[in-house]
Write an enzyme that holds these catalytic residues in place. Sequence first.
Site, PDB file in Angstrom:
ATOM      1  CD  GLU A 277      -2.812  -1.505   0.004  1.00 28.21           C
ATOM      2  OE1 GLU A 277      -2.865  -0.159   0.027  1.00 28.21           O
ATOM      3  OE2 GLU A 277      -3.061  -2.084  -0.544  1.00 28.21           O
ATOM      4  CD1 TRP A 280      -1.067  -0.831  -4.566  1.00 25.83           C
ATOM      5  CD2 TRP A 280      -1.553   1.257  -6.427  1.00 25.83           C
ATOM      6  NE1 TRP A 280      -1.605  -1.587  -5.087  1.00 25.83           N
ATOM      7  CE2 TRP A 280      -1.241  -0.580  -6.603  1.00 25.83           C
ATOM      8  CE3 TRP A 280      -1.492   1.531  -7.310  1.00 25.83           C
ATOM      9  CZ2 TRP A 280      -1.743  -1.131  -8.176  1.00 25.83           C
ATOM     10  CZ3 TRP A 280      -2.194   1.065  -8.319  1.00 25.83           C
ATOM     11  CH2 TRP A 280      -2.526  -0.131  -9.096  1.00 25.83           C
ATOM     12  CD1 TRP A 309     -18.208  11.572 -18.543  1.00 25.98           C
ATOM     13  CD2 TRP A 309     -17.775   9.120 -17.377  1.00 25.98           C
ATOM     14  NE1 TRP A 309     -17.171  10.822 -18.607  1.00 25.98           N
ATOM     15  CE2 TRP A 309     -17.404   9.632 -17.790  1.00 25.98           C
ATOM     16  CE3 TRP A 309     -18.861   8.237 -16.784  1.00 25.98           C
ATOM     17  CZ2 TRP A 309     -16.323   8.401 -17.227  1.00 25.98           C
ATOM     18  CZ3 TRP A 309     -17.932   7.218 -16.593  1.00 25.98           C
ATOM     19  CH2 TRP A 309     -16.805   7.931 -16.866  1.00 25.98           C
ATOM     20  CG  ASN A 344      -8.105   1.368  -1.325  1.00 24.70           C
ATOM     21  OD1 ASN A 344      -7.957   2.165  -1.487  1.00 24.70           O
ATOM     22  ND2 ASN A 344      -7.252  -0.403  -1.930  1.00 24.70           N
ATOM     23  CD1 TRP A 362     -13.018   9.474 -15.128  1.00 28.74           C
ATOM     24  CD2 TRP A 362     -11.827  10.731 -13.558  1.00 28.74           C
ATOM     25  NE1 TRP A 362     -12.431  10.426 -15.402  1.00 28.74           N
ATOM     26  CE2 TRP A 362     -11.714  11.263 -14.228  1.00 28.74           C
ATOM     27  CE3 TRP A 362     -11.819  11.005 -11.881  1.00 28.74           C
ATOM     28  CZ2 TRP A 362     -10.423  11.468 -14.677  1.00 28.74           C
ATOM     29  CZ3 TRP A 362      -9.927  11.619 -12.399  1.00 28.74           C
ATOM     30  CH2 TRP A 362     -10.214  12.848 -13.591  1.00 28.74           C
ATOM     31  CD1 TRP A 385     -11.174   9.313  -6.633  1.00 30.08           C
ATOM     32  CD2 TRP A 385     -13.124   9.121  -7.792  1.00 30.08           C
ATOM     33  NE1 TRP A 385     -12.639   8.986  -5.507  1.00 30.08           N
ATOM     34  CE2 TRP A 385     -13.308   9.051  -6.323  1.00 30.08           C
ATOM     35  CE3 TRP A 385     -14.475   8.591  -8.338  1.00 30.08           C
ATOM     36  CZ2 TRP A 385     -14.947   8.478  -5.737  1.00 30.08           C
ATOM     37  CZ3 TRP A 385     -15.557   7.639  -8.107  1.00 30.08           C
ATOM     38  CH2 TRP A 385     -16.316   8.410  -7.178  1.00 30.08           C
TER      39      TRP A 385
END
Length: 475
Positions: A277, A280, A309, A344, A362, A385
């Site tokens: 993590e 990341w 969208w 998460n 998004w 996102w």
Amino acid sequence: MSKNLVWFRNDIRIYDNKALYNACLSDTDEVIGLFIFTKKQWNDHFMSMKKLSFLYQNVIFLQNELLKLNIVLYHYECADFFQSIEYLLYFCKIHKINNLFYNYQYEINEKNRDILITQKLSLQGTFIKAFHSNILVSPDKIKNKNKMSYRKFYFFKKKIINYLSNKIPTCYPIPKKRIFIRNTCKIDYIQSYLIQFDQNLFPIGEINAKNQLKYFCTYKLKDYLLKKNFPFYTNTSMLSPYLSLGIISPKYCLEVLLKEYKTVTLNIILNSPWLNEIIWREFYYHLLIGFPIISKSQSLFSWEKKITWEDNINYFNAWKNGKTGFPIIDAGMRQLNKTGWINNRLRMITSSFLVKSLLINWREGEKYFMSHLIDGDYALNNGGWQWSASIGSDSNPYIRIFNPLRQSKFFDKLGNFIRKYLPELKNIPNPYIHNPYEWIIKQNYKINYPKPIINFQNNREKFLLMYHMAKSPIN
């Protein structure tokens, strides 16, 4: 003797603070600190009031810690970065600053601000000394064969683990107490920054953050992989708010991990789930540094602009308020709204639902998360996102769409988390808690909870069609 100024930004700590450490190298130099609040700028970029309050109270804590080192932390409140430039120039002139020390920030507005500061201060004869202190490895060390930042996490992780295997970064110690101090300064009481957040979850100060990290590594880390995705358990580190403000550094996280597991091989630690993590986090920062367009809410892929969208405002409001009729989604959003934090797994489930089930851009979810998260961090939030929308750095060859019913049944089997945040469902039997209207209709039960606002499977197909049409080269 020189007079050195440490400009604190998202590095409000005294341990492993490279700028602070370097400013204090000479015992004869006078060292002072400065923190500039830019509330309008932060509001324009959707910083949550919980994060602002958390920041403010941690700056007060930092001021007290610096005083123990005979370092005064001054403060100033202005509207935006432009005004902060003007004030910093004034401050350096009035205080006769010879050297300005700071740690890099990587978002585009912050980078442009620092470029202007450097240009203007050089005309005043003030030298700038800037450092990478909020990432594990300097960005120039982790590049692909074309000397570019990696776009895919798999290759980035492989490269950085190889780098760390050969060179573990060391933390910078707390500077020694200064010989003298000329005056003191106290941060004014700012009522508008004092919004409530759960200090049991997020106690204030670097010392408490360190204690929380130590406790996590000692007692929770062994079960991290098994429990991290289950929202009813608090088995995550809960350190993200501290990392987002630089109250502790990722290097310190690695340092504690290595100390706690001395008997474990370095390779196992570097490939451990929790450090994954941290990597990341590192990846999203390097991505932001390498591709500045990300700071402008743009995708790395131009075809994303062709997605149409639906942006149904009623659906968006239902998602924000936890009233979609999908219990795991609603419980997650209500936890976010109440506490400013969700784990998460819930971030992935709720963001996937907004984009791929409700067919909403998004960017709207990205802004909403930032406006409510106590750990809001542009690089991580944006990266997450874009990953959820499948237009970012996801290495998978397929489109991942989280099924909220399956996720709910797997990660909240007995519905404990759902009932905690959706008390209106407290009387729903366990077998139906994940899809309550199946039971409500059978029993003709009256309840103040909405029916599902969409057909998940139908909207899944609609999203896949939208996605593939946008990606098709003939469009």
